[in-house]
Each structure stands twice: as structure tokens, then as C-alpha cells.
Design an enzyme around this catalytic site. Structure first.
Site, PDB file in Angstrom:
ATOM      1  N   HIS A 114       0.765  -1.303  -0.064  1.00 57.70           N
ATOM      2  CA  HIS A 114       0.023  -0.077  -0.201  1.00 57.70           C
ATOM      3  C   HIS A 114       0.705   1.358  -0.114  1.00 57.70           C
ATOM      4  O   HIS A 114       0.318   2.512  -0.045  1.00 57.70           O
ATOM      5  CB  HIS A 114      -1.034   0.096   1.132  1.00 57.70           C
ATOM      6  CG  HIS A 114      -0.141  -0.356   2.435  1.00 57.70           C
ATOM      7  ND1 HIS A 114       0.373  -1.475   2.700  1.00 57.70           N
ATOM      8  CD2 HIS A 114       0.373   0.361   3.471  1.00 57.70           C
ATOM      9  CE1 HIS A 114       0.975  -1.461   3.914  1.00 57.70           C
ATOM     10  NE2 HIS A 114       0.974  -0.248   4.203  1.00 57.70           N
ATOM     11  N   ASP A 278      -5.893  -2.797  -2.339  1.00 56.18           N
ATOM     12  CA  ASP A 278      -4.376  -2.072  -2.366  1.00 56.18           C
ATOM     13  C   ASP A 278      -3.693  -2.158  -3.327  1.00 56.18           C
ATOM     14  O   ASP A 278      -3.980  -2.906  -4.528  1.00 56.18           O
ATOM     15  CB  ASP A 278      -3.625  -2.090  -1.064  1.00 56.18           C
ATOM     16  CG  ASP A 278      -3.160  -3.665  -0.950  1.00 56.18           C
ATOM     17  OD1 ASP A 278      -3.769  -4.640  -1.336  1.00 56.18           O
ATOM     18  OD2 ASP A 278      -2.134  -3.683  -0.255  1.00 56.18           O
TER      19      ASP A 278
END
Ligand code: G1P
Ligand code: ZN
Length: 544
Positions: A114, A278
Site C-alpha cells: 500500500h 491495495d
């Protein structure tokens, strides 16, 4: 065939963190930096001769370049075959699936999850073992030890491989097979979930959803599975084209960063269901119409409803959650009479429990949920699990969560992150807490009484390895908790994470605002840890 052995000198900062080695792109672009780490991985893998390796990444900047280097190094290090995703793309859960499906020796996944990407962003690399899961600590420690003494690496002189064309080719003695990144993963999903029923839901005209790929790796997966196979109208997947810099965004599916999705789900004529994933596709955020499901609650709801899903209908062996994750799942497990394990932060700690058949589902508060179908957390899997439940129960996300709280009580939960603080000061904060921890036991803090206060350590029930200093926990007699730990994935300074949880059995109080419900615990956290003083911050950077 020209294999070259080139001299190198060690970099002393190649210590893998919570999830592999993560550094800024600039660090990775230093000459020999990537090569040193990859050679350190290979050097620690006994019996790699002739074996199959899986290779792919989340498509971020430097992905393609790194893949070309790794292919040539795999050829020079005696591997027999590398399966690489087309365009260099493999989501983390798909890589895990492919390692297992092809019974590969292991896999290299290129991702910083992420963390932002692009020239100025981060890059990362991690090794997964033959069970499809992140290498356990004894492997990552061996890689790190090797990286500190490495003096040479091996690489084949060969032209770059065309990563766009599916099929096999040879470089040196290595077979490179460019594979469809989605196919085996999509088949696995189809074997677990009731695709027929989800198809009916998505084409009924009564239900709308939106999936935000955040310009990251799940775009191709979500288009193929949600739109093409399950019939959701095109446009259901937004930000579906993987970009090297994730469109300048922060590919972390939470209420702050997944703003496109949040705007839709909280706007007028909002869809019924929203989800995001993500950078590398292992995280998920679940939203109902104007309703946010905390990841800890999501794990609990999946556990309580698993019998509605074909792949889990036969029952769950057990469930596991990371220590800072709320104990909502524990309550479901207790009622169901199954074991609930508490592990340190990081997916690698679930591997042994899954391999030994002790747990079926696992999850972390950090938007990670998964099961024994692979050995990574899995964003799209969680979305399909929710869709399957929604298709069977024909209730809204909010109704499902509210009735869950009615039955089990509500664990109010929030994480406060202080990002990019001075690393030495952050360490001092933790040391100060550690030193004061023993005195807190039995003390009355506001209206809470401290039941225990410790530095979490974990002994793996399967291989009996121990992991210490996994976070300071303050547990109160009513089941509420505060946990402090430092992030192991950041690349700049330190990130302090403060996890807050309070349990509320009374349904008339379930509609309280979360930060309100946790306000006294927030004050106590400041009092015991002196967060403002040590971090020099007035408020958290991100609240999830
Ligand atoms: C974070 C999360 C952790 C997760 C990891 C990888 O690690 O907190 O739960 O497993 O990312 O996605 P941390 O930065 O806290 O060490
Ligand atoms: Zn991730």
C-alpha cells in the site's frame, strides 16, 4: 550461454520488515542493490537446482526492470523454470495461488503493497516459500545474514524477455513461461464461492456495487471476475488500469485514501456495496451504503457466516487474528466452539497454523482477511465472500453488521497512526512504555482497571519458535485494550501505531460514534505513553 559472476560489496540495510524488503525506488536503483538482495535470497535456498520459481509484482515503477534482472539471475543460479505474470503482473494472492497450483519451489513478489509508487515512491521485494506464504522469520533472517557478507552475484548475459506475449521461451538453461496472471486465481475463486448466486445478485437490477482498484494490481482481476464472469455492469470497477505510480494516489484501501469510492458510497444514490483493494491486491475495505465495516468486524462477520459459502460450508477448523486486531472474532469462535489464535502482526505468522490445519480463516485489523485457500491475505476473495453472504441473506451490509453486534456485542475499534516521526524518539516512547509497563497492572486509569500490561511475545504452536517485542498491550478488566507498536513496513522515520478497542454488549449503545466511544481510552493512551511529547505531533496522521 554466458553466465557472469560479478563482485559486489554488501549493503547493510537489507533487513526484511513485516513484509519483505521495502525501500524507496531510489535506494533500489543503486547499482547492485537489487542484485545483492536477490542473490542473498538464492544463496539461502538449498536445492533450488532445476526448480520452478514464480515471479511477478504489482506493476509499480521499477517492476519491469527488476523482473528482467531477476529472470537473468534465476537463469544463472540454476533454476529450471520461472512462471512470470504477463506484463510482469501478479497480485500477491494470485502469486500465492500460482505457487501452490504449480507446486513451485517458491516465488518472488515485487511490491511495496500500500506504499505509494512511482519514481519518488517505494519499491519492495519478498520471497514466498513453497506453501505460497511469506517466508518465515528464520528464512528472512538467513537472507539478511547473507546480505551482510555477500561478495558476488551471478547473472546471465541475455536480451530482455518479452513480457507481453504468453508462452514459453528459453534463456540459457531456464524456461521462462509468461502466464495469464488471472486465470488460475479466478478458477480458485469459482471453486470457493457460489458464482451462480452472486451472478443473480449482480444482474438482478436490485443491487449495485462499486469496486475501486486504486489504479493498482487488482484492476485486471476485478474486471475479469466481477464484470466478465459475474456479470456486473461495466463501470462497476473504477480506477481499474494499473499505473506505475497508481495515478499519484496512495493505494491503501481505507476511508482516507480510497476517496473516490468513499465519495460514491456516502453520496446521493449510493450503491449498496463498495470495496477497494491495495497496491498488490491483498488488502480490502468493505463498505455498505453510508456504512463502513471495520476489518476486525469483517473477519468476525465472515467467521459467523462461513456456513453460507460453499467453500467453507463444511465448517471452520479455527480462526486466527493478529494481536492488535479486535477480539470480535474471538466472540464468534467462542460461541461456535472453535479455537481462536492470537498471533503477532504480519501474515507470515498465520502460515504454520494454516498449514497444520488449525485455522481456516484469518485476519488483521489492517484491512487484511484471508483463508486457507492461499497463504496470503486476499482482497478480492474477501469481496467475493461478502457478495456471497449478501446474495444469500438478501439484507444490506448495515443490517448484517447490526444484527451481528446484537448477537455478539460490539467491539468499538480504531487505529491511530503517527507517520514519519523521528525514529529515535519513537523508540524512546516504546522503551519508556516498556519500562513502565509492569507498574500499570492493577492500576485504575480513569474508569478502567488494568488487568495486564505486557510486551507481547508469541510462541508458534506448530514449530515452537518464539517472537518477542511484538507490541505493548494494556488490557483492562472489561475486555477493552490499548496496544502500541512501531510499524515494520515504513520507509521514512518511524510510524507509531496506537490500537484502541472497547467492548460494548448493550445494543442501545451500538450507534455511538467510534471515536466518541473510545474517547476515554484515547486520553489514557496519551497519559501513559506521552505521545505528543515523544512524537511532537498534536494529532494522528491517519485514523482508521
Ligand atoms: C502493516 C500492518 C500489518 C500487515 C503489514 C503488511 O504492518 O499493520 O498488519 O500485515 O502492514 O500488509 P506494519 O507497518 O504495522 O508493520
Ligand atoms: Zn498489500
Amino acid at each position: 550461454m554466458n553466465i557472469r559472476t560479478l563482485a559486489t560489496t554488501p549493503f547493510l540495510d537489507q533487513k526484511p520488515g513485516t513484509s519483505g524488503l521495502r525501500k524507496s525506488v531510489k535506494v533500489f536503483q543503486q547499482p547492485r542493490y537489487l542484485e545483492n538482495f536477490v542473490q542473498s535470497i538464492f544463496d539461502t535456498l538449498d536445492g533450488r537446482e532445476g526448480q520452478t520459481l514464480v515471479l511477478g509484482g504489482d506493476g509499480r515503477y521499477y517492476n519491469r526492470e527488476a523482473i528482467q534482472t531477476i529472470l537473468k539471475m534465476a537463469a544463472a543460479n540454476g533454476f529450471g523454470r520461472v512462471l512470470v505474470g504477463r506484463s510482469g503482473i501478479l497480485s500477491t494472492p494470485a502469486a500465492s495461488c500460482i505457487i501452490r497450483h504449480y507446486r513451485a519451489f517458491g516465488g518472488i513478489i515485487l511490491s511495496a503493497s500500500h506504499n505509494p509508487g512511482g519514481r519518488e515512491g517505494d519499491f519492495g521485494i519478498k520471497y514466498n516459500t513453497s506453501n505460497g506464504g511469506p517466508a518465515p522469520e528464520k528464512v528472512t533472517e538467513a537472507i539478511y545474514a547473507r546480505s551482510k557478507v555477500i561478495d558476488a552475484y551471478h547473472i546471465l548475459e541475455a536480451p530482455n524477455v518479452d513480457l507481453e506475449r504468453l508462452g514459453k521461451l528459453e534463456i540459457g538453461n531456464l524456461t521462462v513461461e509468461v502466464i495469464d496472471p488471472v486465470e488460475s486465481y479466478a478458477k480458485l475463486m469459482e471453486s470457493l464461492f457460489d458464482f451462480e448466486r452472486i451472478h443473480q445478485l449482480l444482474t438482478s437490477g436490485q443491487f449495485r456495487m462499486c469496486f475501486d482498484s486504486m489504479h493498482a494490481v487488482t484492476g485486471p482481476y476485478a474486471h475479469a471476475i466481477l464484470e466478465q464472469r459475474l456479470g456486473a455492469p461495466s463501470g462497476t470497477v473504477i480506477n481499474g488500469k494499473p499505473l506505475e505510480d497508481f495515478g499519484g494516489g496512495h493505494p491503501d484501501p481505507n476511508l482516507v485514501y480510497a476517496h473516490d469510492l468513499v465519495e460514491r458510497l456516502y453520496g446521493t444514490s449510493a450503491p449498496d456495496f463498495g470495496a477497494a483493494s491495495d497496491g498488490d491486491g491483498d488488502r480490502n475495505m468493505i463498505l455498505g451504503r453510508k456504512f463502513f465495516v471495520t476489518p476486525s468486524d469483517s473477519l468476525a462477520v465472515l467467521t459467523a457466516n462461513a456456513h453460507l459459502v460453499p467453500g467453507y460450508r463444511q465448517g471452520l477448523a479455527g480462526v486466527a487474528r493478529s494481536m492488535p486486531t479486535s477480539s470480535a472474532a474471538d466472540r464468534v469462535a467462542a460461541q461456535a466452539g472453535i479455537e481462536c489464535y492470537e498471533t503477532p502482526t504480519g501474515w507470515k505468522f498465520f502460515g504454520n497454523l494454516l498449514d497444520a490445519g488449525k485455522v481456516t480463516l484469518c485476519g488483521e485489523e489492517s484491512f487484511g482477511t484471508g483463508s486457507n485457500h492461499v497463504r496470503e491475505k486476499d482482497g478480492l476473495w474477501a469481496v467475493l465472500f461478502w457478495l456471497n453472504i449478501l446474495a444469500v441473506r438478501q439484507e444490506s451490509v448495515e443490517q448484517i453488521v447490526h444484527s451481528h453486534w446484537q448477537k455478539y456485542g460490539r467491539n468499538f475499534y480504531s487505529r491511530h497512526d503517527y507517520e514519519g516521526v523521528d525514529a529515535d524518539r519513537a523508540k524512546e516512547l516504546m522503551e519508556h512504555l516498556r519500562a513502565n509497563a509492569p507498574e500499570l497492572k492493577g492500576q485504575q486509569l480513569r474508569h478502567y482497571q488494568v488487568k495486564y500490561c505486557d510486551d507481547f511475545s508469541y510462541t508458534d504452536p506448530v514449530d515452537h519458535s518464539t517472537s518477542q517485542h511484538q507490541g505493548i498491550r494494556i488490557g483492562f478488566t472489561d475486555g477493552s485494550r490499548i496496544v502500541f507498536r512501531l510499524s515494520g513496513t515504513g520507509t521514512q522515520g518511524a510510524t507509531l501505531r496506537v490500537y484502541l478497542e472497547s467492548y460494548e454488549p448493550d445494543p442501545t449503545k451500538h450507534n455511538l460514534d467510534t471515536q466518541q466511544a473510545l474517547s476515554t481510552l484515547i486520553v489514557i493512551a496519551e497519559e501513559v505513553a506521552q505521545i505528543r511529547k515523544f512524537t511532537e505531533r498534536e494529532a494522528p496522521t491517519v485514523i482508521t
